[in-house]
Design a protein around this motif. Structure first.
Motif, PDB file in Angstrom:
ATOM      1  N   UNK A  12      46.801  37.013  40.088  1.00 47.46           N
ATOM      2  CA  UNK A  12      45.407  37.475  40.114  1.00 47.46           C
ATOM      3  C   UNK A  12      44.478  36.375  39.616  1.00 47.46           C
ATOM      4  N   UNK A  13      44.861  35.754  38.509  1.00 48.94           N
ATOM      5  CA  UNK A  13      44.016  34.702  37.938  1.00 48.94           C
ATOM      6  C   UNK A  13      43.948  33.479  38.857  1.00 48.94           C
ATOM      7  N   UNK A  14      45.044  33.173  39.505  1.00 46.07           N
ATOM      8  CA  UNK A  14      45.076  32.010  40.393  1.00 46.07           C
ATOM      9  C   UNK A  14      44.163  32.202  41.594  1.00 46.07           C
ATOM     10  N   UNK A  15      44.067  33.437  42.075  1.00 46.48           N
ATOM     11  CA  UNK A  15      43.278  33.731  43.268  1.00 46.48           C
ATOM     12  C   UNK A  15      41.803  33.987  42.953  1.00 46.48           C
ATOM     13  N   UNK A  16      41.501  34.323  41.717  1.00 44.95           N
ATOM     14  CA  UNK A  16      40.133  34.698  41.351  1.00 44.95           C
ATOM     15  C   UNK A  16      39.236  33.475  41.214  1.00 44.95           C
ATOM     16  N   UNK A  17      37.990  33.640  41.624  1.00 42.76           N
ATOM     17  CA  UNK A  17      36.993  32.596  41.410  1.00 42.76           C
ATOM     18  C   UNK A  17      36.317  32.737  40.047  1.00 42.76           C
ATOM     19  N   UNK A  18      36.313  33.954  39.528  1.00 38.37           N
ATOM     20  CA  UNK A  18      35.627  34.202  38.255  1.00 38.37           C
ATOM     21  C   UNK A  18      36.543  34.985  37.312  1.00 38.37           C
ATOM     22  N   UNK A  97      39.569  27.305  35.384  1.00 38.28           N
ATOM     23  CA  UNK A  97      40.070  28.632  35.728  1.00 38.28           C
ATOM     24  C   UNK A  97      39.389  29.735  34.930  1.00 38.28           C
ATOM     25  N   UNK A  98      38.530  29.387  33.964  1.00 36.60           N
ATOM     26  CA  UNK A  98      37.826  30.390  33.171  1.00 36.60           C
ATOM     27  C   UNK A  98      36.327  30.159  33.255  1.00 36.60           C
ATOM     28  N   UNK A  99      35.582  31.231  33.488  1.00 36.81           N
ATOM     29  CA  UNK A  99      34.121  31.147  33.413  1.00 36.81           C
ATOM     30  C   UNK A  99      33.662  31.134  31.965  1.00 36.81           C
ATOM     31  N   UNK A 213      33.985  48.470  36.157  1.00 35.17           N
ATOM     32  CA  UNK A 213      33.017  49.140  37.036  1.00 35.17           C
ATOM     33  C   UNK A 213      32.491  48.200  38.111  1.00 35.17           C
ATOM     34  N   UNK A 214      32.509  46.897  37.818  1.00 35.56           N
ATOM     35  CA  UNK A 214      32.045  45.908  38.787  1.00 35.56           C
ATOM     36  C   UNK A 214      33.189  45.322  39.605  1.00 35.56           C
ATOM     37  N   UNK A 215      34.345  45.974  39.552  1.00 35.27           N
ATOM     38  CA  UNK A 215      35.452  45.604  40.425  1.00 35.27           C
ATOM     39  C   UNK A 215      36.501  44.696  39.834  1.00 35.27           C
ATOM     40  N   UNK A 216      36.392  44.351  38.554  1.00 32.36           N
ATOM     41  CA  UNK A 216      37.367  43.445  37.950  1.00 32.36           C
ATOM     42  C   UNK A 216      38.675  44.161  37.647  1.00 32.36           C
TER      43      UNK A 216
END
Length: 256
Positions: A12-18, A97-99, A213-216
């Motif tokens: 999940x973390x590898x694929x996520x942009x944020x 990899x982290x915002x 709630x915002x989809x995370x």
């Protein structure tokens, strides 16, 4: 449905942009800084200590301020070193990899581990600075601690006002701009990872729900159950110093 594994979360973390991480006192216990609400926490073993962190009591009672200054002088943050979990998050941050790392901790160990300071959101302030409650002057803490040999409750050198560590006490509101930054980081996260926090202190704990709630996908790493476990896509109770470095290693290996 199978319970998500650490490898799944790494994916999940590898694929996520944020990705946003929230950390609490539990991430620093392996550095020798006790947490507050755990089995050996500061307030668990000494319930009366919590009163020292109330802003109204601090302002009204010089004896309380003297006690707090002595506690600040002996705080384990002055000698603590970042542990494997701090370093693992710093590795993820440097790799892009982290915002943001939202932290409830005041110890500064994320920055010392190498996480870029502009990515660390210290919602409860920092022990490394002192602020005057009258004029707002900020002074580096060691400069104030040096005065304790002569002054047990050192006043502000600019206006004579009461000083305290630049941290949030009970009864104080979070700084609006800091809370806004934390909310923004939670809202844009595709994965929101809560590490070493009991998730009982609001409004910071509510960032978990906001992110979801915002989809995370919400991931919780904590030894004890939290009020948000039922909302989590994955939860781990193994030691933080084991889970976080292993997770980071899997993410970095997948994104090289």
């Amino acid at each position: 449905m199978a319970t998500p594994t650490l490898a799944d979360v790494a994916g999940w973390l590898s694929e996520a942009e944020h990705v946003t991480v929230l950390t609490g006192a539990g991430i620093s216990t392996e550095s020798g800084i006790p947490d507050f609400r755990g089995p050996q926490g500061v307030w668990t073993t000494n319930p009366g200590a919590a009163a020292l962190f109330d802003i109204d009591t601090y302002l009204a009672d010089a004896d309380v301020r003297r006690q707090v200054w002595q506690l600040r002088r002996s705080h384990p943050a002055w000698t603590a070193e970042p542990n494997a979990a701090h370093r693992a998050l710093a590795d993820l941050s440097r790799a892009g990899r982290l915002d943001a790392v939202i932290t409830q901790n005041i110890d500064g160990l994320h920055q010392r581990a190498g996480t870029e300071p502009d990515r660390v959101i210290e919602v409860h302030g920092t022990i490394h600075w002192v602020v005057c409650l009258s004029c707002g002057l900020r002074t580096r803490t060691p400069e104030v601690l040096e005065r304790l040999a002569e002054e047990s409750d050192p006043p502000c050198l600019a206006c004579g006002g009461i000083q305290k560590a630049d941290t949030i006490s009970f009864g104080q509101r979070l700084r609006p701009e800091v809370l806004e930054a934390a909310v923004d980081a939670a809202e844009r996260a595709e994965v929101f990872v809560a590490v070493g926090t009991s998730l009982t202190v609001q409004p910071v704990a509510g960032l978990c729900e906001l992110a979801a709630e915002n989809g995370a996908r919400l991931v919780i790493v904590n030894a004890q159950p939290t009020p948000y476990d039922a909302l989590a896509a994955a939860a781990f109770t193994e030691p933080i110093g084991q889970v976080v470095p292993e997770l980071a290693a899997k993410v970095l290996a997948a994104t090289r």
